[in-house]
Design a protein around this motif. Structure first.
Motif, PDB file in Angstrom:
ATOM      1  N   LYS A 138      -9.611  -1.565  -1.822  1.00 17.84           N
ATOM      2  CA  LYS A 138      -8.825  -0.903  -0.771  1.00 17.84           C
ATOM      3  C   LYS A 138      -9.303   0.502  -0.461  1.00 17.84           C
ATOM      4  O   LYS A 138      -9.127   1.001   0.635  1.00 17.84           O
ATOM      5  CB  LYS A 138      -7.346  -0.818  -1.165  1.00 17.84           C
ATOM      6  N   ASN A 162       0.805  -1.230   0.000  1.00 20.35           N
ATOM      7  CA  ASN A 162       0.000   0.000   0.000  1.00 20.35           C
ATOM      8  C   ASN A 162       0.837   1.280   0.000  1.00 20.35           C
ATOM      9  O   ASN A 162       0.339   2.350   0.325  1.00 20.35           O
ATOM     10  CB  ASN A 162      -0.995   0.022   1.161  1.00 20.35           C
ATOM     11  N   SER A 185      -4.899   5.201  -2.469  1.00 19.34           N
ATOM     12  CA  SER A 185      -4.855   3.940  -1.724  1.00 19.34           C
ATOM     13  C   SER A 185      -3.647   3.835  -0.796  1.00 19.34           C
ATOM     14  O   SER A 185      -3.467   2.808  -0.140  1.00 19.34           O
ATOM     15  CB  SER A 185      -4.834   2.775  -2.707  1.00 19.34           C
ATOM     16  N   VAL A 232      -7.181  -1.581  -7.100  1.00 25.65           N
ATOM     17  CA  VAL A 232      -7.307  -1.175  -5.701  1.00 25.65           C
ATOM     18  C   VAL A 232      -8.743  -0.891  -5.268  1.00 25.65           C
ATOM     19  O   VAL A 232      -8.962  -0.395  -4.169  1.00 25.65           O
ATOM     20  CB  VAL A 232      -6.425   0.059  -5.394  1.00 25.65           C
TER      21      VAL A 232
END
Length: 178
Positions: free
Chosen positions: A175, A37, A57, A172
């Motif tokens: 996320k 990340n 993200s 992502v």
């Protein structure tokens, strides 16, 4: 006579794109330097200028701690970068893993922000130095970290290697809410 403010549909204001959305092409690096990340966003302009920022993200946005930015990395002070002239001579040379700054939290932990591409550092965002909260509040506009410049060939090659916004969004989507 009509008041000019009455002629504006305020609902349409939300449809206006920001300066960076209009003039820059966003590309993404996911898990930079192998750190989960640690996602970086590079915004490319057609004139070879690239803005460095954190991607939505990035783990930074989930940490509520107070933070500061440290631009003295290794034995280099990124704030002392000086360029001169049309060709921007004198800028600090950067490799993709060159650290631009460190984010330091109140509990003593920190992380480094790499530049993500071969380039020359043109300048650090002075507004970000004065107001570090911009990094969290406006990462893809006023909270960009640095301005970099590379050759046309390097800029084009880097853009091709990195994720487009669409590919990044798919990768992502679980996320972060983009």
């Amino acid at each position: 006579m009509c008041n000019i403010l009455e002629s504006i549909d305020l609902k349409e204001i939300d449809n206006f794109k920001s300066f960076t959305d209009r003039y820059f092409t966003k590309r993404f690096i996911v898990n930079a330097n192998g750190v989960k990340n640690n996602d970086i966003m590079l915004m490319f302009h057609s004139n070879r200028i690239t803005l460095l920022s954190l991607a939505p993200s990035h783990f930074f946005f989930k940490n509520p701690q107070t933070y500061s930015l440290n631009f003295f990395v290794g034995n280099v002070d990124r704030l002392c970068n000086t360029v001169k002239g049309k060709s921007k001579k004198g800028g600090q040379y950067l490799t993709p893993k060159s650290v631009i700054c460190k984010v330091e939290y109140e509990d003593g932990t920190n992380f480094e922000i790499p530049c993500g591409m071969k380039s020359t550092l043109i300048e650090i965002n002075e507004e970000l130095v004065k107001n570090p909260h911009l990094l969290k509040e406006k990462p893809d506009s006023g909270g960009f970290i640095a301005i970099m410049l590379s050759s046309i060939a390097i800029s084009d090659a880097t853009k091709k290697e990195l994720l487009t916004f669409e590919d990044y969004s798919k990768l992502v989507s679980d996320k972060v809410n983009l």
